[in-house]
Design a protein around this motif. Sequence first.
Motif, PDB file in Angstrom:
ATOM      1  N   ALA A   1       2.348   0.418 -12.787  1.00 46.19           N
ATOM      2  CA  ALA A   1       1.731  -0.577 -11.755  1.00 46.19           C
ATOM      3  C   ALA A   1       1.742  -1.797 -12.220  1.00 46.19           C
ATOM      4  O   ALA A   1       2.108  -2.781 -11.387  1.00 46.19           O
ATOM      5  N   VAL A   2       0.984  -2.051 -13.374  1.00 42.02           N
ATOM      6  CA  VAL A   2       0.816  -3.518 -13.969  1.00 42.02           C
ATOM      7  C   VAL A   2       2.226  -3.866 -14.410  1.00 42.02           C
ATOM      8  O   VAL A   2       2.334  -5.191 -14.087  1.00 42.02           O
ATOM      9  N   ALA A   3       2.920  -3.371 -14.857  1.00 42.41           N
ATOM     10  CA  ALA A   3       4.190  -3.869 -15.235  1.00 42.41           C
ATOM     11  C   ALA A   3       4.906  -4.426 -13.880  1.00 42.41           C
ATOM     12  O   ALA A   3       5.744  -5.496 -13.853  1.00 42.41           O
ATOM     13  N   TRP A   4       4.845  -3.561 -12.855  1.00 41.73           N
ATOM     14  CA  TRP A   4       5.477  -3.877 -11.479  1.00 41.73           C
ATOM     15  C   TRP A   4       4.939  -5.126 -11.102  1.00 41.73           C
ATOM     16  O   TRP A   4       5.651  -5.787 -10.377  1.00 41.73           O
ATOM     17  N   ALA A   5       3.587  -5.157 -10.959  1.00 44.42           N
ATOM     18  CA  ALA A   5       2.974  -6.152 -10.464  1.00 44.42           C
ATOM     19  C   ALA A   5       3.327  -7.391 -11.310  1.00 44.42           C
ATOM     20  O   ALA A   5       3.374  -8.703 -10.668  1.00 44.42           O
TER      21      ALA A   5
ATOM     22  N   LEU B   1      -0.753  -1.868  -7.757  1.00 45.04           N
ATOM     23  CA  LEU B   1       0.505  -1.430  -6.855  1.00 45.04           C
ATOM     24  C   LEU B   1       0.591  -2.252  -5.506  1.00 45.04           C
ATOM     25  O   LEU B   1       1.629  -2.555  -5.106  1.00 45.04           O
ATOM     26  N   ALA B   2      -0.637  -2.547  -5.020  1.00 50.00           N
ATOM     27  CA  ALA B   2      -0.742  -3.386  -3.847  1.00 50.00           C
ATOM     28  C   ALA B   2      -0.098  -4.818  -3.928  1.00 50.00           C
ATOM     29  O   ALA B   2       0.528  -5.545  -3.242  1.00 50.00           O
ATOM     30  N   TRP B   3      -0.505  -5.406  -5.124  1.00 52.06           N
ATOM     31  CA  TRP B   3      -0.011  -6.713  -5.450  1.00 52.06           C
ATOM     32  C   TRP B   3       1.373  -6.709  -5.665  1.00 52.06           C
ATOM     33  O   TRP B   3       2.148  -7.453  -5.234  1.00 52.06           O
ATOM     34  N   ALA B   4       2.125  -5.536  -6.205  1.00 53.84           N
ATOM     35  CA  ALA B   4       3.606  -5.536  -6.508  1.00 53.84           C
ATOM     36  C   ALA B   4       4.407  -5.354  -5.250  1.00 53.84           C
ATOM     37  O   ALA B   4       5.427  -5.780  -4.938  1.00 53.84           O
ATOM     38  N   ALA B   5       3.650  -4.689  -4.160  1.00 51.57           N
ATOM     39  CA  ALA B   5       4.134  -4.220  -2.918  1.00 51.57           C
ATOM     40  C   ALA B   5       3.762  -5.444  -1.837  1.00 51.57           C
ATOM     41  O   ALA B   5       4.048  -5.324  -0.820  1.00 51.57           O
ATOM     42  N   ALA B   6       2.994  -6.391  -2.041  1.00 51.65           N
ATOM     43  CA  ALA B   6       2.830  -7.506  -1.201  1.00 51.65           C
ATOM     44  C   ALA B   6       3.869  -8.228  -0.488  1.00 51.65           C
ATOM     45  O   ALA B   6       4.648  -8.510  -1.144  1.00 51.65           O
ATOM     46  N   GLY B   7       3.663  -8.183   0.771  1.00 46.71           N
ATOM     47  CA  GLY B   7       4.719  -8.839   1.724  1.00 46.71           C
ATOM     48  C   GLY B   7       5.862  -7.930   1.809  1.00 46.71           C
ATOM     49  O   GLY B   7       6.715  -8.551   2.281  1.00 46.71           O
ATOM     50  N   ARG B   8       6.029  -6.780   1.263  1.00 43.43           N
ATOM     51  CA  ARG B   8       7.236  -5.981   1.504  1.00 43.43           C
ATOM     52  C   ARG B   8       6.694  -4.656   1.793  1.00 43.43           C
ATOM     53  O   ARG B   8       6.382  -3.720   1.018  1.00 43.43           O
TER      54      ARG B   8
ATOM     55  N   GLU C   1       8.575  -2.362   3.218  1.00 45.22           N
ATOM     56  CA  GLU C   1       9.253  -1.214   2.522  1.00 45.22           C
ATOM     57  C   GLU C   1       8.715  -0.396   1.194  1.00 45.22           C
ATOM     58  O   GLU C   1       8.864   0.580   0.894  1.00 45.22           O
ATOM     59  N   ALA C   2       8.328  -1.485   0.447  1.00 46.79           N
ATOM     60  CA  ALA C   2       7.858  -1.020  -0.965  1.00 46.79           C
ATOM     61  C   ALA C   2       6.347  -0.332  -0.719  1.00 46.79           C
ATOM     62  O   ALA C   2       6.177   0.665  -1.397  1.00 46.79           O
ATOM     63  N   ALA C   3       5.834  -0.936   0.156  1.00 49.85           N
ATOM     64  CA  ALA C   3       4.155  -0.159   0.434  1.00 49.85           C
ATOM     65  C   ALA C   3       4.465   1.151   1.114  1.00 49.85           C
ATOM     66  O   ALA C   3       3.761   2.103   0.777  1.00 49.85           O
ATOM     67  N   GLY C   4       5.676   1.213   2.085  1.00 50.51           N
ATOM     68  CA  GLY C   4       5.871   2.471   2.563  1.00 50.51           C
ATOM     69  C   GLY C   4       6.265   3.483   1.422  1.00 50.51           C
ATOM     70  O   GLY C   4       5.784   4.905   1.637  1.00 50.51           O
ATOM     71  N   ARG C   5       6.992   3.175   0.444  1.00 52.94           N
ATOM     72  CA  ARG C   5       7.493   3.948  -0.860  1.00 52.94           C
ATOM     73  C   ARG C   5       6.423   4.531  -1.385  1.00 52.94           C
ATOM     74  O   ARG C   5       6.266   5.664  -1.857  1.00 52.94           O
ATOM     75  N   VAL C   6       5.358   3.616  -1.579  1.00 53.83           N
ATOM     76  CA  VAL C   6       4.004   3.976  -2.427  1.00 53.83           C
ATOM     77  C   VAL C   6       3.291   4.934  -1.455  1.00 53.83           C
ATOM     78  O   VAL C   6       2.947   5.995  -1.974  1.00 53.83           O
ATOM     79  N   LEU C   7       3.259   4.774  -0.229  1.00 55.61           N
ATOM     80  CA  LEU C   7       2.529   5.742   0.426  1.00 55.61           C
ATOM     81  C   LEU C   7       3.458   7.086   0.702  1.00 55.61           C
ATOM     82  O   LEU C   7       2.629   8.207   0.806  1.00 55.61           O
TER      83      LEU C   7
ATOM     84  N   ALA D   1      -5.715   8.961  -4.772  1.00 58.93           N
ATOM     85  CA  ALA D   1      -4.903   8.928  -3.517  1.00 58.93           C
ATOM     86  C   ALA D   1      -5.699   8.032  -2.486  1.00 58.93           C
ATOM     87  O   ALA D   1      -4.932   7.161  -1.812  1.00 58.93           O
ATOM     88  N   LEU D   2      -6.833   8.038  -2.465  1.00 55.03           N
ATOM     89  CA  LEU D   2      -7.732   7.291  -1.200  1.00 55.03           C
ATOM     90  C   LEU D   2      -7.540   5.844  -1.750  1.00 55.03           C
ATOM     91  O   LEU D   2      -7.282   4.831  -0.781  1.00 55.03           O
ATOM     92  N   TRP D   3      -7.718   5.441  -2.904  1.00 57.91           N
ATOM     93  CA  TRP D   3      -7.851   4.119  -3.302  1.00 57.91           C
ATOM     94  C   TRP D   3      -6.458   3.431  -3.326  1.00 57.91           C
ATOM     95  O   TRP D   3      -6.395   2.331  -3.111  1.00 57.91           O
ATOM     96  N   ILE D   4      -5.182   4.316  -3.659  1.00 59.70           N
ATOM     97  CA  ILE D   4      -4.115   3.728  -3.529  1.00 59.70           C
ATOM     98  C   ILE D   4      -3.598   3.439  -2.086  1.00 59.70           C
ATOM     99  O   ILE D   4      -3.136   2.134  -1.652  1.00 59.70           O
TER     100      ILE D   4
END
Length: 458
Positions: free
Chosen positions: A54-58, A111-118, A120-126, A437-440
Amino acid sequence: MPVAARLPSIERAVQPVISATILLFVLASGSIQSWIPLARRLRWLALLGLLVLAVAWAWQRRGPQVGLAAFTAAGAFVGLAALSIGWSVDPRDTLGHTVAFAVVLVAAGALAWAAAGRPEAAGRVLDAVVAGAALVALGGLLVLLFRHDRAVQAATPALPTRYQGLGGGPNTATMLLAVALPAAAHVAIDTGRAFRRAIGTVVAVGLLASIVASGSRGALVAGFAGLAAWAALREPGTRRTLASLGAVAALGLLCVAASSLPDPDPGAPAVEVAADPNPPPVRAVPPFVDANMVLRLQDDVGHPPPGVGVEDPGRTLTGSSGRTEAWAGAVGQAAGRPLLGFGFGTEEQVFVDRYVGFNSGVPENSYVGLALELGALGLVLFLGLVAALLVPVVRARSSDARTRRLTAACAGALVAGLVLGVFQSYLYAPGNNATAALWISAFLLIALHARPDGAAAR
């Protein structure tokens, strides 16, 4: 290798690691006892692996992507937890819990930082969170098929048969399933492809059926609270919103009725925890008798007079199973250190179960537990973190249907988790199967309300 070429590989790796981490945390407190020692070790390795990815992705998408209010609030809470080492009744345990919970929050925030503004990326994490819950539900069915005795808690004269599946009890895995239920409903109804919707429907039905069969009232209430929040936020129109809420309410009443169908077994042997079968004779002169040898401390409050048996009233739909007495006692303990508590992670050491109708090492209420651990200041900082995650949802209703519906799913997961916190001590417990799962899911809310150009949505 260019950064653009590395992004997809890291993003693809994140999804199975999220699902595997969720599954391992359930197995670590699961119904298959021979798997527990290994799962307890592997869950932390999986969590650390998720943190690194997650940190590497962000980092690859570094920049002022999101508003910092939630990160500041999370940092303040973890900072207080770390400072509580100085006054903790168990400093070593406080340090371990603080580091582990910080790992959960940092991974979720990255994970939130990496998916910010996207979206489709947030959807894949969910989707990965839903997939982890689906694996748990499927695992429960496999245990039911091959180890029925481990998947079902047998009926007693006071309690009906209850399904526990892959969890170590009827209230264990269902915590995760309740948190994931709104996201599964989103996949079932709001995703575009028919095949995905079909898979989502099967998963959502499986999660809900597992909760109903378990008889876990807290998970059922929390799951439907999350579904109600999802239904209220997913559509912009009042008429559609009311129709969705009505459907959720009708389904909820049906599930409550179904969960009430199993009856206790009057012929089953009663399970009793006996005191010392051969207590020493009671004398009025020394040596005096240790009262705990005759009447256990955890059966002190509410016990009838000596010689009178304890009658188990069973579980009713609105009964608290002794929780209200435990909550009142824990609040009284918290009043001993009202501002700063006894130290983060010390709830189990501090709480004393003295209630005949209650059987747990913690008060089974996250808010009372926080008051014990970090006092009123800890509660305020925790509620500040929740507000920082939810305020953007209230202030900004996206006109984009995909973003709005993803937001509804994540908000539903957070609401389910917060309601579940009334019945279980887990919101701050890094080893619990539902915490990650909750905090993600919750931190994805700030990702969905960040602009692609890096300015947080207002």
